[in-house]
Scaffold this active site. Structure first.
Site, PDB file in Angstrom:
ATOM      1  CG  ASP A   1      38.118  23.867  36.540  1.00 35.71           C
ATOM      2  OD1 ASP A   1      37.630  24.418  37.547  1.00 35.71           O
ATOM      3  OD2 ASP A   1      39.325  23.554  36.470  1.00 35.71           O
TER       4      ASP A   1
ATOM      5  CG  PHE B   1      41.261  30.648  33.616  1.00 38.84           C
ATOM      6  CD1 PHE B   1      42.342  30.045  34.238  1.00 38.84           C
ATOM      7  CD2 PHE B   1      41.522  31.567  32.587  1.00 38.84           C
ATOM      8  CE1 PHE B   1      43.648  30.353  33.857  1.00 38.84           C
ATOM      9  CE2 PHE B   1      42.818  31.872  32.192  1.00 38.84           C
ATOM     10  CZ  PHE B   1      43.881  31.264  32.837  1.00 38.84           C
TER      11      PHE B   1
ATOM     12  CG  HIS C   1      45.499  30.459  38.182  1.00 41.22           C
ATOM     13  ND1 HIS C   1      46.614  29.666  38.361  1.00 41.22           N
ATOM     14  CD2 HIS C   1      44.731  29.833  37.245  1.00 41.22           C
ATOM     15  CE1 HIS C   1      46.515  28.594  37.576  1.00 41.22           C
ATOM     16  NE2 HIS C   1      45.388  28.674  36.888  1.00 41.22           N
TER      17      HIS C   1
ATOM     18  NE  ARG D   1      48.623  34.230  26.982  1.00 44.19           N
ATOM     19  CZ  ARG D   1      48.066  33.265  27.747  1.00 44.19           C
ATOM     20  NH1 ARG D   1      48.109  32.011  27.367  1.00 44.19           N
ATOM     21  NH2 ARG D   1      47.464  33.579  28.872  1.00 44.19           N
TER      22      ARG D   1
ATOM     23  CD  GLU E   1      44.908  23.930  38.042  1.00 42.25           C
ATOM     24  OE1 GLU E   1      43.700  23.705  37.841  1.00 42.25           O
ATOM     25  OE2 GLU E   1      45.616  24.594  37.258  1.00 42.25           O
TER      26      GLU E   1
ATOM     27  CD  GLU F   1      40.101  24.423  40.039  1.00 42.89           C
ATOM     28  OE1 GLU F   1      38.860  24.499  39.862  1.00 42.89           O
ATOM     29  OE2 GLU F   1      40.906  24.183  39.117  1.00 42.89           O
TER      30      GLU F   1
ATOM     31  CG  ASP G   1      41.347  20.772  37.780  1.00 35.72           C
ATOM     32  OD1 ASP G   1      41.033  19.633  37.401  1.00 35.72           O
ATOM     33  OD2 ASP G   1      41.561  21.723  36.999  1.00 35.72           O
TER      34      ASP G   1
ATOM     35  NE  ARG H   1      50.008  22.929  36.514  1.00 36.21           N
ATOM     36  CZ  ARG H   1      48.827  23.515  36.602  1.00 36.21           C
ATOM     37  NH1 ARG H   1      48.051  23.637  35.530  1.00 36.21           N
ATOM     38  NH2 ARG H   1      48.389  23.969  37.759  1.00 36.21           N
TER      39      ARG H   1
ATOM     40  CD  GLN I   1      47.088  22.478  31.866  1.00 33.71           C
ATOM     41  OE1 GLN I   1      47.550  22.041  32.910  1.00 33.71           O
ATOM     42  NE2 GLN I   1      46.390  23.599  31.817  1.00 33.71           N
TER      43      GLN I   1
ATOM     44  CE1 TYR J   1      48.950  25.603  26.031  1.00 36.24           C
ATOM     45  CE2 TYR J   1      46.876  26.761  26.243  1.00 36.24           C
ATOM     46  CZ  TYR J   1      48.242  26.779  26.121  1.00 36.24           C
ATOM     47  OH  TYR J   1      48.890  27.986  26.089  1.00 36.24           O
TER      48      TYR J   1
ATOM     49  CE  LYS K   1      43.794  21.748  33.992  1.00 37.42           C
ATOM     50  NZ  LYS K   1      44.067  22.526  35.215  1.00 37.42           N
TER      51      LYS K   1
ATOM     52  CB  THR L   1      38.669  16.238  39.411  1.00 37.48           C
ATOM     53  OG1 THR L   1      39.157  16.370  38.076  1.00 37.48           O
ATOM     54  CG2 THR L   1      38.382  17.600  40.000  1.00 37.48           C
TER      55      THR L   1
ATOM     56  CB  THR M   1      44.282  27.682  40.225  1.00 38.22           C
ATOM     57  OG1 THR M   1      44.360  26.446  39.530  1.00 38.22           O
ATOM     58  CG2 THR M   1      45.337  27.726  41.306  1.00 38.22           C
TER      59      THR M   1
ATOM     60  CD  GLU N   1      49.355  30.542  40.005  1.00 37.44           C
ATOM     61  OE1 GLU N   1      48.472  29.680  40.196  1.00 37.44           O
ATOM     62  OE2 GLU N   1      49.184  31.757  40.240  1.00 37.44           O
TER      63      GLU N   1
END
Lengths: 419, 419
Positions: free
Chosen positions: B130, B132, B137, B146, B203, B205, B237, B241, B244, B248, B257, B261, B354, B368
């Site tokens: 997968d 990114f 996103h 962050r 997600e 995708e 996907d 959250r 994760q 992670y 995840k 899927t 995503t 989001e």
């Protein structure tokens, strides 16, 4: 009186009758792959034994699981079938049993000198997961990259951290490894560089081979997880530290690992390892109930890594570790893997992560042994920070019993230059 | 004059003769799975067409690739065989061609109403990766976790970031998804909690389906990468959250995840999408030479997500996006994946990550859309922060041509409660 085979097995052999690890081999370059067990310097061809009607128990008598090019069908049958195979084969190979011993024709057909066979991957691997279960390894990496204050992330003590690995590039011991190319990053705001990895490393690991899987949505109880594990292999999770360091934030390792992973050809069963079971380390904090085991087991398996530089006659031991340094057990790993409903399938591989011990001589990779290239490792008159082209890396592992060993043989690979 | 089939296909159908997506289906619950293409409200059974000797070209006339339970063997044949299949089928289904049109017996045997068939996973997936690759996103997630200063990590603009996903839990559209259980972490030094995920998300995708793979150690050139991609599917996907977020660091997403899927049953070929090719966004900084494409292509594919809460008659559109929002192209993804020598195999799946657009109405996941649960999404008189039990999530995607559509149908799944 210890069990003994009619086949002579030296005291240093990894493959006495107490072991009987399973693998897939070709007796001749043109013959189809088939299952076998190692006994001394021989491989016993299970397809021949099966066709000869010598598997007479209820699980295996009608089965074609030993007429397959991999062990997946046998693995799917579960522990009762595995125990039946082990009992049948220990009986057939024992010094007291005439059936095979006194049948020269069958011996000729079924026992192949190990030096003559080609070993193949023992399993078709659907998914490969790599854990991160040695506290010493986690701490060393943490100190190097995040400093001693926050060396180990708080989640590490609450769950067995893992990532999905790449199945397609898992190869059997003896396969050459081509130095990967990729992006690295010097530091600060400089642009990345591209080229052959400058920090190629080995990772001393073992991996659990999954037997019967579980249905999607149905987690495996931690106290039943042992019945889902057929056995263990040695595993070298080759790593390109420069590629890994630049790519891994925020989604984890990818191309720094996926160029190749080597496993030993022989799967040593948990049944053969049972005499070497020992207590797993006490876990603090106590794990959540879904990870709390009634009996929390490790195995006492001595592990060793040797490097043989190109052109040299001798290899040099660079580290000695032990499987029992794992903080999270393989059964906890398996239960955690399924707690969200994720399904495992026969032949799936669960790597332990690098197995480092507490002492510097027991660190499981060059990243730790040379502290990310800050010091050199002495190697029979030459030195290493990371692997050089032509280096052959050889893992071995074995448990020592009373007058015998239960071993994994070796897991090796030689570095070829980038194209 | 546009190509037309003798089978009536409405202007809003996703499956006119210009499309002909491939899938695997069972005409009856007890019949073996076989390949088919969608045409209007019918599925054309390729095993019947093949057995009837209607694939007469050099690549397919002697092949049993349409007598398989998945498309892998067909995928391995490569673009010349795919083009031959497309030409043969477009000819066979066209209004001007009598061979099938005027053969009631063959029509009866080979054309099955879509409403009657069961669709299965079209491919056996060896490895699933997968990526990114939507900048919007990446930026939104970065701001949330962050802060706006360092929203996107510097490596993101230099390489298509990706992680290995779980192959075993990929399911076909229509399969229920069981809410995963796992560990979450409230914040600070509090201990983790355990239970059903509180932040279950979709997600939006798409994923590329790999055709011919490459040998271990032999990277695919970025300008030839298109020949290794058979087509695209819609992909959800599903993501937990809370699980994760806690697991992670530092090795990436795992149990957040791997519980499921979902992909669409129909693979739309790159050949069918070619009329909808458009320029990919200009990349700044310029990618390294191994990622620099002579022609850098995206496809104009409108994507839409609807949610249908339990017990409600109507579903509600929650986002509209487009495949052309991807920063890294699927060919760059594939070339990057192999640059270290990693081998791809036919049927491997490369998820895009995503696909969010720049506007809030085009964000590709609830994380989001509700800004990690800080605001609610209005849904026909009810509201959502994350998915609730009984919610059905339906993706659709299509490209609009002159008087026809080339579409993917839907990719859907309903949330069942944790056991």
């Amino acid at each position: 009186m210890a069990l003994k085979s009619f086949i002579e097995v030296g005291p240093d052999s990894h493959f006495p009758i107490q072991n009987l690890p399973f693998g897939i081999f070709k007796p001749e370059p043109t013959s189809p792959p088939r299952p076998g067990v190692a006994i001394g310097d021989y491989v016993l061809d299970l397809s021949t034994i099966s066709v000869s009607g010598l598997f007479e128990g209820p699980f295996l008598s009608g089965s074609d699981c030993f007429l397959q090019p991999n062990l997946n069908k046998f693995l799917a049958l579960g522990r009762p079938a595995w125990k039946e195979a082990r009992t049948t084969l220990q009986n057939l190979l024992s010094a007291d049993e005439a059936k095979l011993r006194d049948n020269p024709n069958l011996r000729e057909k079924s026992l192949v000198p190990m030096s003559k066979v080609e070993m193949l991957l023992p399993i078709a691997i659907g998914d490969y997961t790599d854990f991160f279960s040695s506290m010493h390894h986690a701490r060393n990496c943490g100190i190097m990259f995040r400093g001693p204050e926050n060396a180990i992330n708080p989640n590490w003590f609450q769950l067995p951290i893992a990532y999905h690995g790449r199945s397609s590039s898992i190869v059997v011991s003896g396969t050459d490894i081509i130095r990967p190319r990729g992006q690295g990053h010097p530091s600060g705001k400089s642009p990345p560089y591209f080229g052959p990895s400058r920090k190629l490393d080995f990772e001393l690991e073992m991996a659990a081979v999954v037997g019967p899987g579980n249905e999607l949505g149905k987690p495996v109880d931690v106290n039943e997880a042992g019945d889902h594990i057929f056995g263990l292999v040695l595993m070298n999770d080759w790593s390109a530290r420069d590629i890994q360091a630049w790519e891994y934030v925020p989604l984890g390792p990818f191309l720094g690992k996926s160029f190749g992973t080597t496993i030993s050809p022989w799967i040593v069963t948990l049944d053969a390892l049972e005499p070497f079971a020992c207590d797993a380390p006490k876990q603090d904090p106590q794990p959540l109930p879904y990870l709390a085991e009634k009996i929390s087991k490790n195995y006492d398996i001595s592990l060793e890594v040797q490097i043989k530089p190109a052109g040299q006659e001798d290899s040099c031991v660079v580290t000695r570790s032990n499987f029992n340094h794992l903080y999270w057990t393989v059964t906890q790993q398996l239960a955690h893997h399924t707690i969200n409903g994720c399904n495992l399938r026969p032949g799936d591989l669960l790597g332990t992560g690098t197995i480092s011990g507490p002492e510097p001589e027991s660190y499981g990779c060059l990243l730790e042994l040379t502290w990310n290239g800050q010091k050199s490792l002495s190697l029979n008159g030459t030195t290493r920070k990371f692997l050089e082209d032509g280096d052959e890396v050889v893992f071995s592992g074995c448990s020592k019993g009373d007058g015998y060993k239960v071993g994994f043989g070796t897991c090796s690979g030689k570095i070829l230059p980038s194209p």
